[in-house]
Scaffold this motif. Structure first.
Motif, PDB file in Angstrom:
ATOM      1  N   ASP A 193       0.855  -1.186   0.000  1.00 21.54           N
ATOM      2  CA  ASP A 193       0.000   0.000   0.000  1.00 21.54           C
ATOM      3  C   ASP A 193       0.892   1.238   0.000  1.00 21.54           C
ATOM      4  O   ASP A 193       1.780   1.346   0.843  1.00 21.54           O
ATOM      5  N   GLY A 194       0.684   2.145  -0.931  1.00 14.96           N
ATOM      6  CA  GLY A 194       1.481   3.383  -0.968  1.00 14.96           C
ATOM      7  C   GLY A 194       2.884   3.141  -1.493  1.00 14.96           C
ATOM      8  O   GLY A 194       3.134   2.216  -2.271  1.00 14.96           O
ATOM      9  N   ILE A 195       3.833   3.958  -1.038  1.00 13.56           N
ATOM     10  CA  ILE A 195       5.226   3.834  -1.503  1.00 13.56           C
ATOM     11  C   ILE A 195       5.879   2.715  -0.692  1.00 13.56           C
ATOM     12  O   ILE A 195       6.297   2.922   0.455  1.00 13.56           O
ATOM     13  N   THR A 196       5.941   1.552  -1.287  1.00 11.32           N
ATOM     14  CA  THR A 196       6.392   0.368  -0.528  1.00 11.32           C
ATOM     15  C   THR A 196       7.884   0.138  -0.643  1.00 11.32           C
ATOM     16  O   THR A 196       8.453  -0.627   0.133  1.00 11.32           O
ATOM     17  N   GLY A 197       8.525   0.809  -1.628  1.00  6.99           N
ATOM     18  CA  GLY A 197       9.912   0.470  -1.921  1.00  6.99           C
ATOM     19  C   GLY A 197       9.942  -0.817  -2.730  1.00  6.99           C
ATOM     20  O   GLY A 197       8.910  -1.461  -2.930  1.00  6.99           O
ATOM     21  N   GLU A 198      11.161  -1.199  -3.180  1.00  8.66           N
ATOM     22  CA  GLU A 198      11.270  -2.406  -4.005  1.00  8.66           C
ATOM     23  C   GLU A 198      10.963  -3.645  -3.188  1.00  8.66           C
ATOM     24  O   GLU A 198      11.154  -3.653  -1.967  1.00  8.66           O
TER      25      GLU A 198
END
Ligand code: NAD
Length: 268
Positions: A193-198
């Motif tokens: 959810d959202g900016i999860t990163g790689e």
């Protein structure tokens, strides 16, 4: 010998399915059933509620009363009523307890396991033969494929389901984690959810959908940079869980007290 069964939440979707499934199994008799306080089903006949002929068995509130003459207790309700029933069953002659309820937290799971000193308990997030086979295949694939293969568990269920990811999805995640030799809690990704990163290498992700009347659809996706493998199971009828739970009951009454899985029942 006829297996005498009492069913918790007998007017629910799985409760009704169990009553109907018992009709099709040799030496199987439903001798009691409960419903939650305030339920409209209290006092009604178990057969009628399941759309069958009257059985002469009335739905009651008390697990001890419903299980008075039972060999086994089958419970597909919710974690709190399931645990409460276990205490109430202590003074009955019940030998085995089959638990299909999902959504237990860690403390509730621990409390449940304590009761295995008294009963032979079979607990499964999914009682179908197909999912049990899928679980074995997932464990094998996860053990054989390297950590560089991403593992994603995807599930779809009907809109009334209250817990997520499903008990079956977690069971499949655990099978994959077992294959990798690491506990699931160390491998499970937080929900995307959202900016999860790689995506981290070696982790196991879960995706959940809720729509319409889907009984249960599970897929485990193994992905490398070059290819994908998908192992999938679709339940077409709730009857598969009910028949599996009754089979587990037939097996469990013959075991010593202990905590068992559906894979023990099917000797997989
Ligand atoms: P449901 O809501 O249709 O049925 C649950 C029933 O339990 C309801 O009738 C409810 O009134 C009753 N109940 C609640 N509190 C109670 C209490 N204190 N005493 C007696 N009855 C009580 O739900 P469902 O679709 O039948 O699913 C029930 C559970 O089984 C869920 O946790 C679900 O995830 C799980 N499930 C497991 C499998 C499996 O194979 N393990 C398969 C399907 C569903």
């Amino acid at each position: 010998m006829t297996l005498k069964i009492a069913i918790a939440g007998v007017a629910g979707r799985m409760g009704q399915s169990l009553v109907r499934a018992c009709e099709t199994v040799d030496n199987c008799e439903i001798i009691g059933g409960t419903e939650r306080p305030g339920s409209e089903a209290l006092g009604k006949d178990i057969g009628n509620v399941a759309g069958l002929q009257p059985s002469g068995v009335e739905i009651v509130q008390s697990p001890a009363e419903a299980a008075k003459n039972a060999d086994i207790w089958i419970d597909f309700t919710a974690p709190i009523p399931t645990l409460a029933a276990m205490t109430a069953l202590d003074m009955t002659g019940v030998k085995a307890v089959i638990i299909g309820t999902t959504g237990f937290n860690e403390a509730e799971e621990k409390a449940l396991q304590e009761f295995s000193k008294r009963f032979s308990i079979v607990k499964a997030g999914n009682f179908s033969l197909g999912v049990t086979m899928l679980t074995a295949l997932v464990e094998r694939a996860a053990a054989s494929l390297g950590d560089d293969w991403d593992i994603e568990v995807l599930e779809t269920h009907h809109r009334r389901k209250v817990d997520a990811p499903s008990g079956t999805a977690l069971m499949l995640g655990e099978a994959a984690a077992d294959g990798r030799g690491t506990p699931l809690k160390d491998l499970q990704t937080p929900p995307y959810d959202g900016i999860t990163g790689e995506r981290e290498t070696g982790k196991i992700g879960f995706s959940v959908r809720r729509a319409g009347g889907v009984i249960g659809d599970h897929e485990v996706l193994f992905g490398s940079d070059e290819e994908l493998i998908s192992l999938r199971h679709t339940a077409l009828d709730r009857n598969v869980f009910a028949k599996g739970a009754i089979k587990a009951g037939q097996w469990a009454v013959q075991q010593s007290p202990g905590y068992y899985s559906i894979r023990d029942v099917l000797d997989l």
